[in-house]
Each structure stands twice: as C-alpha cells, then as structure tokens.
Design a protein around this motif. Structure first.
Motif: not given
Lengths: 250, 612
Positions: B101-126
């Motif tokens: 959210t949003p699914s587009c933007g200009n360089p330098g914009d901050t977007i929000q990423v939400e993840g669902y249905n992943f395995s609980p308590n895992t970790e990794g890079p975005l």
C-alpha cells in the motif's frame, strides 16, 4: 698389604689436603682414621680407590701400583675395593635390590648391564647380602623409603657384592644415632673378622675407635700426627690430634 | 660513616635528566610503533571492529536446515501514467501473500508492506527486485522482517531509484529452521584439523625427546668434565669414526645388494625375519658373556670380534628384511581394512623409516665401533709403548686425523657451494688440518690427556644454543621447502626445535643431580656408561617426564600457528578464514585452539602431579 708412600694431594685452587702421608695396612686389619673435619680423611680414602687422583706419592696394594694404573686396570682394582659413604649415596629412586646389584657392575659385561640385566647368580647373591645385613624384606622397596640405618645397610650390602678384599668406609656412622652407629659398626666388624676383609674406616667418636679398631691413624691438616693402637691415645695425644682447645667428651 | 653528601641540587638535576630521558625513549617508542589512538576512534574502524567482534562471538559451529518461503508482489516505479492499479495476478489468499500500500510510487517514497499466511515466527529479508523478472537474483535493500504468531508482518520500505515501465517486484524471503541442529562444515573441518594439530604436536614431542635425551648427556658439564683422553687415543678415534662410518654404509649397501634377489620372495622374507633374531641373540650371547671376571686371551677376543661383525651384518640384513615384510603387510592391510587403512599405511611408513634409517644406523654403529676400537688401541699403546714411540705415533696419527677432519669439512663446503676447485676445498684444508694436528702433537707431551669431554660439551652447547634461537616458525618455512606443504613439515620443524630446547633443559637437570650416588657407582668399578645408566638416569627420570609434558604443551600451542607458513595443523584453516574475512569460521577455529590448549594444560598438569 696396602702401602701408602709419601702421598700428597693439592686440589685445584691450591688447597693442600694431604702432605707426605705414609703408612702401611696389613691384610685383614681394621684401621680407624681419625681427625678433625677437613683434616684430609675423606681425601685419603678417596685417593686409595682413585676417586681422587693424588698429586704425588705412591699407593701399592699387594704389590700393584694403584697410582699408576690405567683406567681399565683401575676399574678392575676398584671392583675389589668396597666403599661405604657417610651419606649412604644410594640412588634414591631405584629399588634396594638394584642399588645392591650396582655393586656388581664392575664384574658384569657393560653391554648387558645397560639393559638392566644381571646374571641369575648375581641376583641371588644380592638377596644373600641383604639377608646378611638383615633387610632382605626391603629388597623391592625404593631406597628412599628406608630409614638412615637401613640405607647404610644397603650401602654395606652394595660393597659386599663386590667380593671386596678391602672396604673403605668414609665416616659411615656420622649421620646415624649412637645405637644405629653400633649396629653398623658391628656389621663392618663382622665382615672384617669373618671374611678377613681389610677395613679402613674414618671415624669421629673415640669410643667407637676404642671398641672396634685394631689400629689408628690420626690426621691433622693433612699430616699423620699419630699412628698406633687406640689404647695409646691419652690426653696429650688427644690434644695433638684435635688441637689444644679440644676437650674429651664421653 | 660518611653519608652521601652530594649537593641535593645535583641529585634533583640527575633525577630530572633521568625522567627526561625516559620520556624521550617513550616518545621515540610511540613514533616507531606508530601508536595512533585517533585511529581507534574513527567511525569505520569502530564499525568494523564491532562487526568482527560480533562475528567472533558467534563461532560457526551449529546450524539448522532452513526452509524458505519466497513470495513476490509486483510494484511499479514510477506509477503508470494512466494511474490505477498495477497489473498482476490476484494473490491467492489461501497461500502466503503480500499486500503493498500503495502498489506504486516514486523513488524515495515509503510504501507499506504487509504479509499474510506466512509461517509464524520466521524471519528474513524484504527486498526490491528490479527488472520484470520475479526470478531475478539481483536485489536491492535488506530490511529484515519478522512474522508474529499468526504469520503476519508489517513493514515499511523505501523505494530505490530504479525506474522502469514494467513490473518490478517486492520479495519477502522468510526462513525458518527445521529439524534438529547439526554441525556445520566448518565445525567438521575444524575437528579434522585440530586432531591433526594434536598429533603433529605429539609426534614432534616424541621424536624430539628421543634425540634430546642422548644430546643432553653430551651437554652436561658434570658428566663431560672428567672425560679426558690421551693424544694417541683421540687421533685414532678421530680416524676410526669416518672410516668406520664409510665401511658401515658400504656394508649396508653390500648386504642389501646381495640379498635383493632373495628378498623379493615373501617366504624367504618371513623365514629370514624369524631366523635372524635368533642368530643375533645367540651370537651376542656368545660373543658378549654376561660377566667378565678376568680378561680373556687375545685369540678369543679376536674370534668374538669377528662374530660380532657377522652379527651386525646379520642384523642389518634382518632390519632390511623386516622393512620389506612390514611394507608387504602394510600394503596388504591398507587394502582390506577399510576405515582402518591408516594402520596399514602406518606400517608401510615404519618400513620406510627402517629402510631410510638402516644405512644411517649401520654407518653410525660401524663408526662408533671402529672409533672406540681404534681409540682403545690408542689408549693402550700410549700406556704401554715407550715414550719416544708414542711421541712419533702421535705426530703421525694426529696429522692424519687433522687432515682427515679438515678434508671432510672441505668436502662439505665443496658440496654446499659447488666451488669445484679441489685445491681450495680439499688440498689446502688437508694441509692445514695436518699442520694443526702436527702442532697439537708437538705441543703436548706424549702421554698427556686432553679434555675431550669439555670439547664435545662446548660444541654441543653451542649447537643447541644456536639452533634454539631459530624460531620453530622459521624452521617450518625451511622444511616446507624440503618436504612440501603439510603437517609433515610441521612435525619436522617442531621436532627439531623440541630436540634443541629439550636438550638444553634436560642437560641442566643432569647438571643438578646429586653427585653422591655417581661417586658410589664409580667406586664399584663401573665404567662411564654404566655409571650414567645406574647413577644418573634414575635421578633424572622425573624432571625429564615433567619437561617432556611441558614441551608437549608448548608444541600444541606452536602447532596451532605453524600452519600459517604451511606447516599443517589448524593454523592453515585459521589463516585462510581470516584472509577470506570469514570471521565466524575463524572464530570456530580460535575456540577449538583455546579448548585444546586449555585441556592440554589441564591434562599435563594432572599427569605431572600424579607421576612426578
């Protein structure tokens, strides 16, 4: 017959230990050597088996010239002269039986003895000698587990292993108490009487000299100041030997 | 009593001068060693230090197998000209999915990423994946996200400066550990190398001890001081040694050549290995009787000498045959033993050692025998012959001996530097040596004895001190060149260093033994060697054990770094990982070293307490 002729020893550094010492010891005699500490008793005894090389003079033993012996001949002479020391000089970490067997090294072939192998008859003989001095039960103990008196008995057994014709005893009882001193001296006396072994024994206590010695040699600053029977040592002679300020005790 | 009455002003001046001098020395020291504390405060240094320290704190020993969930979500940078949503698949809400959210933007914009249905308590890079390819391995950014109990996460991402009209992607790679923990490859490699290290140290210590013991007797003043020999004896001994060694070496060659054809047959090998010891034992029994009450006649001694020579030849043959047999067994075993093939290889290497050592042993034995035989003749002739004859003998033999020694030294120089001019490397040294020998014989009286013991003592001491000052690391460099990179070079280097340092320590122990027992043994008519075996050896066993343990300790520590120059052991791995900036692996190796050194320390002190 042991003949000492004009024996002189000057140590490196100029200490004059013996000056022109001459005397004779007939076969089978028990000779006591007395004198103050530092009067040359130890040096004299060590010159006889050449643990110390004399500076000049001659030592003849049954006609053989000890002072002129080559190293090889010296080994053969030494193995017939047992030696007993004031501090026993046992190898502490070795077993008693090994210490006694060491007395046999002059007779065994070097190549075999290097591997700690002794002929069976020598091992039997070692046990016999230990029995003779009364500590055969300690044969397998380490030498330093023994008391002083026992250690000196091991020292005597080691000397006996050599089938000696002469025993040099360098203050053998000076580190022992009076009771032990007598028991050690009795062993030497017994060896002297039964085996007809000549004994040259340096001593400090005149009562031991009176009790055991056939004859006495007295040294003072490397010179012979008295030679004769123990009974002849009167107060005047005593002061000659031990110095003007000495007093008789005991 | 006269007090120190110097004027106090002078005293304080002197003190001031001393303080000034100390300051100057320190200042120069700072300059020379480039002490720079500002460097320590610089940002980059601190950052690297923190990074390295943290890596070191997490040795790479244990890891889990990991399962990854990789989900991509399309994004447009910049937003499409027409506006509206980005084209892309509608995410399957049964599976893990990402919502941007949003699914587009200009360089330098901050977007929000939400993840669902992943395995609980895992970790990794975005990550941001540029270009229109979900499988692209190029990625930007490395924000770490972590899912909660329900498998949901929420994070902010700054869009990078990568403009494209096509779809680009945001990728979440969430990892989770599965199964039980297991050792890393690093841990296994470290284990292999640390075992190598410990054994390297062990072999070096054993080899060092074997050679250091005899050396220590030669370097002990109290044993060597009384050793004096007559001039004739010395001359003949000096001649006897090299001649004997040459004879011994040739004898070994001769025996091995003669027996080579029959040695190929396995049955013959076995037979000779079984039979030779009997011949040797009975030969020795006969030729060396256990007691020598009186000197045997000359002819008997001669016959015994001949028998001894035959026995020596037989034992050389036996050794060679044993080497062949052991090699055969070793080869056969390494084929069938599987994981224990190293036992077979060990036997094979032992046979190689035997094969290499036999000529050396033969040469040494023959050299020693002939040397002492000649020496005995010399001793006897200097004692028995008239003085004039002895003097003439001395002149003659000493010049020959001198010429021989310097001639051999010249040959060594020739071999080392390849000068190729025999006048300078052979004839002149021989002439000089002959002259020196002659001079020695002239200046000494015919029957004089010389302090040979002290000469040997001085040479041994000098050699020990000289070699000891060369670090084992430097020796390792030399041995790496000689036998190639690997633990064997390390063993040789550490072994040599062990010989010289133990030799020195041991000899000091010999010098501090009680002289009484020695005197007593000597008084029984024992010879020099017997006196040492019965009077000296029992006294020095405890300190020798103690020093050997201590040396093993040192060798373990040394062997951990000897790999830095290619000498094998864990140092090689450690250096490699440091150079690759792989600090977590290096940390594992450092940890292993610490554990091994500490436990060696503990074990050796425990053993010392118990047995010494």
């Amino acid at each position: 017959m042991l003949q000492i002729k004009n024996l002189t020893k000057v140590y490196e550094g100029g200490v004059q230990a013996l000056t022109d010492v001459s005397f004779e010891v007939p076969e089978g005699q028990f000779l006591a050597v007395i004198g103050l500490s530092g009067s040359g008793k130890s040096t004299l005894l060590r010159c006889i088996n050449r643990l110390v090389d004399p500076t000049s003079g001659q030592i003849l033993w049954n006609g053989e010239d000890i002072t002129a012996a080559t190293p090889d001949e010296m080994r053969r002479i030494r193995r017939r002269i047992g030696m007993v020391f004031q501090h026993f000089n046992l190898v502490h970490r070795s077993k008693v039986i090994t210490n006694v067997l060491a007395g046999r090294l002059g007779y065994t072939n070097p190549a075999w003895s290097l591997m700690n192998r002794f002929p069976k008859e020598d091992v039997d003989k070692a046990i016999q000698q230990l029995e003779r001095v009364g500590i055969a039960d300690k044969a397998e103990n380490r030498a330093d587990e023994l008391s002083g008196g026992q250690q000196q008995r091991v020292g005597i057994a080691r000397a006996l292993m050599q089938d000696p014709q002469m025993i040099l005893a360098d203050e053998p009882v000076a580190s022992l108490d009076p009771v032990l001193a007598h028991s050690i001296m009795k062993h030497l006396e017994e060896i002297n009487k039964t085996d007809k072994v000549t004994v040259l024994c340096s001593l400090h206590f005149l009562d031991l000299v009176h009790r055991y010695a056939d004859r006495v040699i007295a040294l003072n600053e490397g010179r012979v100041v008295f030679e004769g029977s123990p009974k002849e040592i009167d107060d005047k002679k005593f002061k000659d030997i031990y110095g003007r300020d000495a007093e008789r005790v005991g | 009593m006269q007090k120190n009455n110097k004027p106090s002003i002078l005293k304080s001046l002197r003190l001031g001068a001393i303080v000034l001098l100390v300051m100057v020395v320190l200042a120069y020291g700072f300059e020379i060693t480039q002490v720079d504390l500002t460097e320590l405060r610089s940002e980059t240094r601190i950052n690297s230090l923190v990074r390295v320290t943290r890596a070191l704190a997490r040795p790479e020993l244990i890891e889990y197998d990991q399962q990854e969930e990789i989900i991509n979500a399309p994004i447009h940078v910049p937003c499409p000209v027409g506006g509206g949503q980005v084209k892309g698949e509608v995410p399957n809400t049964q599976q893990p999915y990402l919502v941007l959210t949003p699914s587009c933007g200009n360089p330098g914009d901050t977007i929000q990423v939400e993840g669902y249905n992943f395995s609980p308590n895992t970790e990794g890079p975005l990550r941001f994946i540029p270009g229109n390819d979900p499988g692209n391995t190029v990625s930007l950014g490395r924000d770490i996200v972590e899912t909660d109990q329900t498998g949901h996460f929420i994070a902010n991402l700054v869009l990078p400066d990568r403009l494209s009209d096509d779809n680009q992607y945001i990728r979440a790679t969430l990892r989770r550990n599965v199964g039980s923990p297991h050792l890393t490859q690093t841990a296994k490699d470290t284990w292999d190398k640390i075992v190598e290290t410990v054994f390297l140290a062990l072999l070096a210590t054993i080899a060092g001890t074997i050679f250091a013991v005899p050396l220590s007797f030669l370097a002990a003043r109290n044993l060597m001081k009384p050793v004096r020999n007559s001039v004739t004896n010395i001359a003949l001994t000096v001649i006897g040694w090299p001649v004997g060694m040459a004879i011994g070496y040739l004898a070994v060659q001769f025996v091995s050549n003669v027996t080579a054809p029959i040695a190929a047959n396995l049955a013959v090998i076995i037979a000779s290995v079984v039979v030779t010891p009997f011949i040797v034992v009975y030969g020795v029994r006969w030729a060396l009787p256990e007691r020598d009450i009186r000197t045997p006649p000359l002819w008997l001694r001669l016959v015994r000498g001949v028998v001894m020579i035959l026995v020596v030849l037989a034992s050389i043959f036996g050794l060679l045959q044993l080497a062949a047999l052991v090699a055969n067994i070793g080869n056969a075993l390494s084929g069938v033993l599987g994981p224990f093939a190293f036992l077979g290889n060990f036997l094979f290497q032992i046979s190689e050692i035997l094969r290499v050592l036999t000529p050396a042993l033969g040469a040494l034995a023959a050299g020693g025998a002939l040397g002492s035989f000649f020496g005995g003749i010399g001793q006897r002739s200097s004692e028995r012959l008239p003085v004039t004859t002895v003097k003439i003998l001395n002149l003659l033999l000493m010049s020959v001996a001198g010429a021989l020694v310097l001639g051999l030294l010249g040959a060594l120089v020739e071999w080392l530097y390849q000068i190729d001019r025999p006048l300078y490397t052979l004839w002149i040294p021989m002439a000089v040596g002959g002259g020196l020998g002659l001079f020695l014989a002239i200046t000494t009286k015919a029957r004089d004895t010389l302090p040979t013991g002290m000469v040997i003592y001085t040479i041994t001491r000098t050699l020990l001190n000289g070699l000891r000052s060369i670090e084992a690391l430097v020796m390792a460099i030399v041995f790496v060149i000689a036998v190639g990179i690997g633990p064997f070079a390390g063993v040789l280097a550490l072994g040599l260093h062990t010989i010289v340092s133990l030799g020195k320590l041991y000899s000091e122990q010999v010098e501090s033994i009680m002289p009484g027992p020695l005197e007593a043994i000597e008084a029984t008519g024992a010879n020099r060697l017997q006196t040492i075996i019965y009077g000296v050896v029992p006294q020095i066993v405890p300190p020798y054990i103690s020093y050997t343990m201590y040396r093993w300790d040192i060798n373990v520590r040394m062997s951990t770094i000897i790999g830095f120059v290619g000498g094998g052991g864990i140092g090689f791995l450690l250096q490699q990982n440091i150079n690759l900036l792989n600090y977590r692996a290096a940390s594992a190796q450092m940890l292993a070293i610490a554990v091994v050194v500490a436990s060696m320390d503990y074990i050796s002190s425990m053993l010392r307490e118990r047995y010494v």
